[in-house]
Design a protein around this motif. Structure first.
Motif, mmCIF file in Angstrom:
data_model
loop_
_atom_site.group_PDB
_atom_site.id
_atom_site.type_symbol
_atom_site.label_atom_id
_atom_site.label_comp_id
_atom_site.label_asym_id
_atom_site.label_seq_id
_atom_site.Cartn_x
_atom_site.Cartn_y
_atom_site.Cartn_z
ATOM 1 N N THR A 21 50.552 19.867 13.458
ATOM 2 C CA THR A 21 49.364 20.607 13.027
ATOM 3 C C THR A 21 48.312 20.541 14.120
ATOM 4 O O THR A 21 48.034 19.469 14.667
ATOM 5 N N ASN A 22 47.755 21.692 14.440
ATOM 6 C CA ASN A 22 46.693 21.789 15.437
ATOM 7 C C ASN A 22 45.384 22.131 14.735
ATOM 8 O O ASN A 22 45.312 23.133 14.010
ATOM 9 N N THR A 23 44.378 21.320 14.951
ATOM 10 C CA THR A 23 43.062 21.564 14.369
ATOM 11 C C THR A 23 42.055 21.761 15.493
ATOM 12 O O THR A 23 41.963 20.928 16.400
ATOM 13 N N SER A 24 41.308 22.853 15.429
ATOM 14 C CA SER A 24 40.331 23.167 16.473
ATOM 15 C C SER A 24 38.975 23.458 15.847
ATOM 16 O O SER A 24 38.885 24.172 14.845
ATOM 17 N N LEU A 25 37.945 22.902 16.445
ATOM 18 C CA LEU A 25 36.559 23.216 16.094
ATOM 19 C C LEU A 25 35.870 23.708 17.360
ATOM 20 O O LEU A 25 36.088 23.153 18.444
ATOM 21 N N PHE A 26 35.066 24.752 17.237
ATOM 22 C CA PHE A 26 34.409 25.259 18.440
ATOM 23 C C PHE A 26 32.942 25.553 18.171
ATOM 24 O O PHE A 26 32.531 25.844 17.035
ATOM 25 N N ALA A 27 32.166 25.445 19.225
ATOM 26 C CA ALA A 27 30.743 25.802 19.190
ATOM 27 C C ALA A 27 30.392 26.425 20.527
ATOM 28 O O ALA A 27 30.858 25.969 21.583
ATOM 29 N N GLU A 28 29.601 27.478 20.484
ATOM 30 C CA GLU A 28 29.225 28.183 21.715
ATOM 31 C C GLU A 28 27.846 28.786 21.543
ATOM 32 O O GLU A 28 27.467 29.226 20.451
ATOM 33 N N HIS A 29 27.106 28.794 22.633
ATOM 34 C CA HIS A 29 25.794 29.446 22.613
ATOM 35 C C HIS A 29 25.693 30.384 23.802
ATOM 36 O O HIS A 29 26.086 30.042 24.927
#
Length: 681
Positions: free
Chosen positions: A410-418
């Protein structure tokens, strides 16, 4: 009867749109610069409601590039146009596809300077695609923004369920891009964008030529109100241009959209099957290999603006949920017709399914994007994965054998970008937090920052730094046969990449120059460790530093020399230098050290008579690790009318026999003739 009265005004220059009469209305809902006045176009404006007739003046930019400026490209998590994007994204347009001497997506990518295409079989039967000196496992493949990469092996990544006539454009994202499209974008990404026509029509296309090759496809598009639907399908076969390279392939693709105020839905489903002689694809010791692959994909996505009537940042909030799945079957025979594990026959079934939720909103400090993606990968196999208990074996359809092994992660990804857009300045910064259940480590964080600056309408400058990783494929981990041995203890590859570039455009000309440096750790390769070795081993070979540059120039000769026979000239050159520091003795490398040192491309388009034109392309390249350099010349002559096209094309005119990979010899001259016709409904 009322008659519209048009005021006579001086010419008005639309600086960032095409010169078509409908250009303003094609960009409704966006901010438009008219002279020095900034206006917001209306959501439901009509062409006949504008009371000022405008006469478009010539500007300093090419028609195609100006139109491209307003296309939203895959260069960030928040929607940015090609003009605004802080990342270098090369866009292969529909016009580029039509003029190319190409029958497959892979043929088109060969003409992209920074992309390395290693062809195993003709007509894209199997192709390895890499970017900026990376390997075929180090890129992400997307279809309309949905990740369809194959975690079993990158060898099957080019199993696209679309015909070449389905494509609107192809976006090539060079450089580490984990925070933009996910963890597997180690050295770049390729996004294939299909077209869902705004008018109802039927398209039919067919071609035939050398070595018993023929291919046909058809599509039906239905547009009604807010609904757009399109279905296409195709079939092709060939005796092949070399021994044991015959193939049959079939594909079907369906896509649709629904748009209303505050909501846009999109969906797609596709299937592709290939049966082909695999010659010496995986080992030069066996020249009669055979393979069958099947792929089924589906996804549903939405763009939702839940508070479109609110004030403040809530009024700009957009949610982008997506669910997706694809299933892949792979049947391989080391010797065609020989069955059983002892004869090198293997079966694999790979399932990938996942869901993502993204959001982006504007506020005083810029545009912020946040989101998460969870992706489940599972393989049933006769060769890959952990052994199952006998009572858990699964029957294989069409065979008396059973899947006896299974792997899942299982691959879990969280992202944040501005993103900050200020005048001609764009800054895009963010990170990807990633966890893989197989790595047995804490969640890793992979940051990145991209900056671009437009000092005027001609220049654009780029700079970026990004980190990324690549998790080993199931092939890397579990392969065990007479010629290859995987390693379940492999570590993920990691890279840190810097990239700079500059783009210049003026009347009739474009120039793009970029350079990169990537520092890779725990790099994975298949190697002979000694001269006496008989098996390639998958190893973390150590550190690899890739550095290089690309330069491209395009002259729009139809603008510089109007009325002349020459219409377009493009030339590009890529150079890569590699340094490696290995932790193991290496006698021979199979992939990582077989990069392109030099690649040169040149194409020329010209008119012949009336609607008859021709396009020529030359590609010269030199690959490291013992390959001889070669040059390849192709040509396409076409008659282009409003609703139909006819063409004859010749691949490898000089009939030079060359090698792209291993002992897989490529065919000589290949001639095809065909055409397409469109019926408006």
């Amino acid at each position: 009867m009322n008659k519209q009265i048009f005021n006579k005004r001086s010419p008005i220059l639309f600086k960032h749109f095409s010169r078509k009469g409908y250009a303003l209305f094609a960009c409704l809902g966006r901010e438009v610069l008219i002279g020095m006045l900034s206006v917001a176009t209306l959501t439901y404006a009509k062409a006949d409601g504008i009371s000022t007739r405008t006469y478009l003046a010539d500007d300093s930019l090419s028609h195609e590039e100006v139109k491209l400026d307003e296309v939203v490209v895959t260069g960030s998590r928040a929607p940015l146009t090609a003009l605004q994007s802080a990342k270098i994204v090369e866009v292969i347009t529909r016009e580029d596809i039509d003029r190319a001497e190409a029958t497959t997506i892979n043929d088109i990518l060969k003409l992209t300077t920074g992309v390395d295409v290693r062809q195993r079989g003709s007509f894209g039967v199997q192709t390895d695609i890499s970017i900026n000196g990376g390997t075929f496992d180090q890129i992400t493949i997307l279809l309309n923004g949905v990740n369809i990469s194959n975690p079993q092996t990158g060898h099957n990544a080019a199993d696209f369920p679309v015909c070449i006539d389905d494509i609107e454009r192809i976006e090539v994202l060079e450089g580490a891009s984990a925070r933009v499209v996910g963890s597997s974008a180690f050295s770049g990404a390729i996004n294939i964008v299909t077209r869902c026509d705004d008018s109802s029509n039927i398209r039919v296309a067919a071609n035939a030529g050398s070595f018993g090759t023929w291919d046909g496809n058809a599509s039906v598009a239905i547009a009604s109100g807010a609904w757009r639907n399109k279905v296409s399908g195709g079939y092709g076969q060939s005796d092949g241009g070399t021994q044991n390279s015959d193939f049959r392939k079939r594909q079907m693709f369906y896509q649709g959209t629904f748009s209303t105020l505050g909501l846009k839905l999109n969906w797609q489903a596709g299937a592709i099957s290939k049966d082909y002689g695999a010659s010496t694809f995986y080992s030069a010791k066996y020249n009669n290999q055979y393979e069958e692959t099947r792929r089924y994909i589906a996804s549903v996505g939405a763009e939702l603006k839940p508070a479109c009537k609110a004030d403040g940042w809530l009024s700009t909030l957009t949610l982008t949920p997506t669910v997706y799945a694809h299933r892949n079957y792979d049947h391989y025979q080391l010797i065609k017709g020989m069955e059983g594990a002892s004869a090198g026959e293997n079966y694999h079934r790979l399932d990938v399914y996942g869901a993502s939720l993204g959001m982006h909103f504007k506020w005083a400090a810029g545009t912020t994007a946040l989101g998460a993606d969870i992706r489940k990968e599972s393989i049933l196999s006769t060769a890959y994965g952990d052994y199952l208990a006998e009572e858990e074996y699964k029957n294989i359809h069409g065979s008396d054998r059973q899947y006896s092994r299974k792997g899942e992660r299982t691959n879990t990804s969280l992202f944040a970008e501005h993103n900050i857009l200020l005048g001609g300045f764009t800054l895009s910064a963010g990170l990807l937090a990633y966890y893989n259940s197989d790595i047995n480590a804490n969640m890793g964080v992979y940051p990145g920052i991209d900056i671009s600056y437009r000092p005027n309408s001609n220049w654009k400058l780029y700079a970026s730094w990004n980190e990324a990783l690549r998790v080993p494929t199931y092939t890397d981990l579990y392969t065990s046969n007479s010629v290859q041995q995987g390693d379940v203890s492999l570590k993920p590859e990691k890279t840190s990449m810097f990239k700079i570039g500059a783009k210049y455009r003026t009347h009739g000309a474009e120039l793009l120059v970029s350079g990169f440096y990537s520092h890779g750790k725990n790099m994975i390769d298949w190697v002979y460790e000694t001269e006496e070795a008989t098996k390639y081993h998958a190893l973390n070979i150590g550190k690899i530093d890739n550095m290089g540059f690309t330069a491209e120039a395009i002259l729009h000769l139809s603008e510089l020399l109007p009325g002349g026979p020459l219409t377009r000239l493009k030339a590009g050159y890529a150079y890569i230098y590699q340094e490696h520091e290995t932790d193991h003795q290496i006698y021979k490398s199979l992939y990582a050290l077989e990069y392109l040192r030099h690649k040169f491309i040149c194409s020329l388009d010209h008119k012949i008579w009336s609607k008859l034109s021709a396009s020529w392309s030359l590609r010269w390249q030199q690959r490291m690790n013992g390959f001889h350099p070669y040059a390849k010349l192709d040509c396409k002559v076409m008659w282009t009318a409003d609703n139909y096209r006819l063409y004859v094309m010749a691949d490898n005119i000089t009939s030079h026999r060359y090698y792209d990979i291993g002992g897989v010899k490529q065919p000589g001259i290949w001639i095809m003739a065909g055409g397409s016709i469109k019926f408006n409904l």
